[in-house]
Structures are given as C-alpha cells and as structure tokens.
Design an enzyme around this catalytic site. Structure first.
Site, PDB file in Angstrom:
ATOM      1  N   LYS A  83       0.864  -1.190   0.000  1.00  0.00           N
ATOM      2  CA  LYS A  83       0.000   0.000   0.000  1.00  0.00           C
ATOM      3  C   LYS A  83       0.901   1.241   0.000  1.00  0.00           C
ATOM      4  O   LYS A  83       1.764   1.393   0.873  1.00  0.00           O
ATOM      5  CB  LYS A  83      -0.860  -0.051   1.250  1.00  0.00           C
ATOM      6  CG  LYS A  83      -2.127   0.732   1.182  1.00  0.00           C
ATOM      7  CD  LYS A  83      -2.955   0.417   2.424  1.00  0.00           C
ATOM      8  CE  LYS A  83      -4.265   1.143   2.442  1.00  0.00           C
ATOM      9  NZ  LYS A  83      -4.922   0.985   3.734  1.00  0.00           N
TER      10      LYS A  83
HETATM   11  C1  E4P Z   1      -8.146   2.190   3.591  1.00  0.00           C
HETATM   12  O1  E4P Z   1      -7.525   1.244   3.189  1.00  0.00           O
HETATM   13  C2  E4P Z   1      -7.974   2.822   4.904  1.00  0.00           C
HETATM   14  O2  E4P Z   1      -7.308   1.933   5.761  1.00  0.00           O
HETATM   15  C3  E4P Z   1      -9.275   3.160   5.579  1.00  0.00           C
HETATM   16  O3  E4P Z   1     -10.389   2.773   4.854  1.00  0.00           O
HETATM   17  C4  E4P Z   1      -9.331   4.470   6.266  1.00  0.00           C
HETATM   18  O4  E4P Z   1     -10.577   4.609   6.868  1.00  0.00           O
HETATM   19  P1  E4P Z   1     -10.907   5.732   7.959  1.00  0.00           P
HETATM   20  O5  E4P Z   1     -11.151   7.010   7.253  1.00  0.00           O
HETATM   21  O6  E4P Z   1     -12.121   5.214   8.648  1.00  0.00           O
HETATM   22  O7  E4P Z   1      -9.709   5.798   8.869  1.00  0.00           O
END
Ligand code: E4P
Length: 226
Positions: A83
């Site tokens: 990622k």
């Molecule tokens: C995506 O891969 C992120 O980890 C995630 O969806 C972030 O979500 P949040 O805005 O609830 O922290």
C-alpha cells in the site's frame, strides 16, 4: 463486489473469514498502532488467516525508499499487497514495483485526477477515502462514481477499492456505483447482517413452529437424535 475488512485486529479477521464473505484485508499505520502488537507478526498472521489480498502500507516518502520497503513487504507472504500513499514519489514507486510484478494499492486518494494517475502508474488497487470526504462536507460517493467511470472509459485494469467506509449504506452505494471492492471496519460488516424485520420474522416463525403438531419429533430427527 468483494468485501475486505479494514482492520489489523486478528480476532475480528478470523471471525469475518469464518463467515465466508471476506475476500481480503486492508491495514494502515493507524490500524497497526491500534492493534498494539508487532507489525510484522500481525501482518503475517493476517496473511495466513485470510488467503485473499492483504494490504500493508509503506512509510517512506522517497520513491527509492518506498520501493525498498515494498520489496520487503511483498516477500513476507504471497498475498501481501504493497500500500503506497498517493504522492509524486509514491507514483514513481508504484510504477517500479508494478514492473517488478509486485501488486500495489494506492491509498489516500481524494480526487479522480489522483486516481487516474494511480491507474497510469499501474496500481493494482486504488483506494478513494469516501468517509473522510463526507467528513469535510463533500459527497464521497461521487468520487467513487467518477473513478469507476474513468476506469471503465479507458478499460484500466486497476480495481476500485472504496475505502473509509462508515456504514452499510456506504457499502450499498459503492456497490451501485460499480466499485470492485469495499473495505470496511468489522462493525460495518456486522451491521450489514442485521435487520430488525429479520429478527422479528424469525421470532414469530419460531413461536408458530411450537404449535406444529410434530414439531418436537421433526426437530429431534433434524438434530440426528432420532
Ligand atoms: C483504507 O484502506 C484505509 O485503511 C481506511 O479505509 C481508512 O478509513 P478511515 O477514514 O475510517 O480511517
């Protein structure tokens, strides 16, 4: 639509996978911190529990460093997806990692223009954060719709991973928009199962069942006690 769990909580992932509807997992540094244990042991355990793609995030800010981290993460397990945050250096790194056959998930995407660049760089997945967009008074789902349309227009192979999902309604709307995947906290997956009319209907079915003359003997037969 594929369902990913957005958590580094190993027990929650185990339960989700046992349901038979979880196709992958996404983590990020915040979720890793919340899990409160070593990142490597956590990711390795998740990658074993969940056979699908498991995203683990790089933290470097220079392309060379991101590539270096990505190569290491990708070697931890065959289903790990690297990622990478949407930065100019991140795009360069994604291009390089893609050329090396390493799968990537471009994260922190907040505009269709960014998503277009991520696809051009060869990202396997792109993660528009719709909930955080809603938090600032914008319609996060429009971002998902626009990205899906752009990718379909040009037949990009990058999969749209609707992220920062906060409710079952987000999941349904992302599915209607054509997102390939929705990643959600375990709580949202639990909420998707529930409906008050299901509970009410089940309670009345079970109550009525008690009045069926051979209910007891049929039940025993179904339980293998007869
Ligand atoms: C995506 O891969 C992120 O980890 C995630 O969806 C972030 O979500 P949040 O805005 O609830 O922290």
């Amino acid at each position: 639509m594929k369902i990913f769990l957005d958590t580094a909580d190993v027990e929650a992932i185990r339960q989700g996978v046992a349901l038979g509807v979880v196709d992958g997992v996404t983590t990020n540094p915040t979720l890793a911190a919340k899990a409160g244990r070593g990142f490597k042991e956590t990711v390795l355990e998740i990658a074993e529990i969940c056979p699908g793609p498991v995203s683990a995030e790089t933290v470097g800010l220079e392309a060379d460093q991101i590539v270096k981290e990505g190569r290491i993460l990708a070697k931890w397990a065959p289903n790990i997806i690297v990622k990478v945050p949407l930065l100019a250096e991140g795009l360069k790194a994604v291009k390089q990692l893609t050329e090396e056959g390493i799968k990537t998930n471009v994260t922190l995407v907040f505009s269709p223009a960014q998503a277009l660049l991520a696809a051009k760089a060869g990202a396997t997945f792109v993660s528009p954060f719709l909930g955080r967009y809603d938090d600032i008074g914008q319609e996060g789902m429009q971002l998902v719709r626009d990205i899906v349309k752009i990718y379909r227009n040009y037949d990009f192979k990058t999969e749209v991973l609707a992220a920062s999902i906060r409710s079952p309604l987000h999941v349904v709307e992302a599915a209607l928009a054509g997102a390939d995947i929705g990643t959600m906290p375990p709580k949202v997956l639990e909420q998707m199962i529930q409906h008050p009319l299901t509970d009410k209907g089940l309670a009345s079915f079970l109550k009525d069942w008690e009045t069926v003359p051979d209910a007891k003997t049929v039940f025993e037969e179904l339980e293998g006690r007869r």
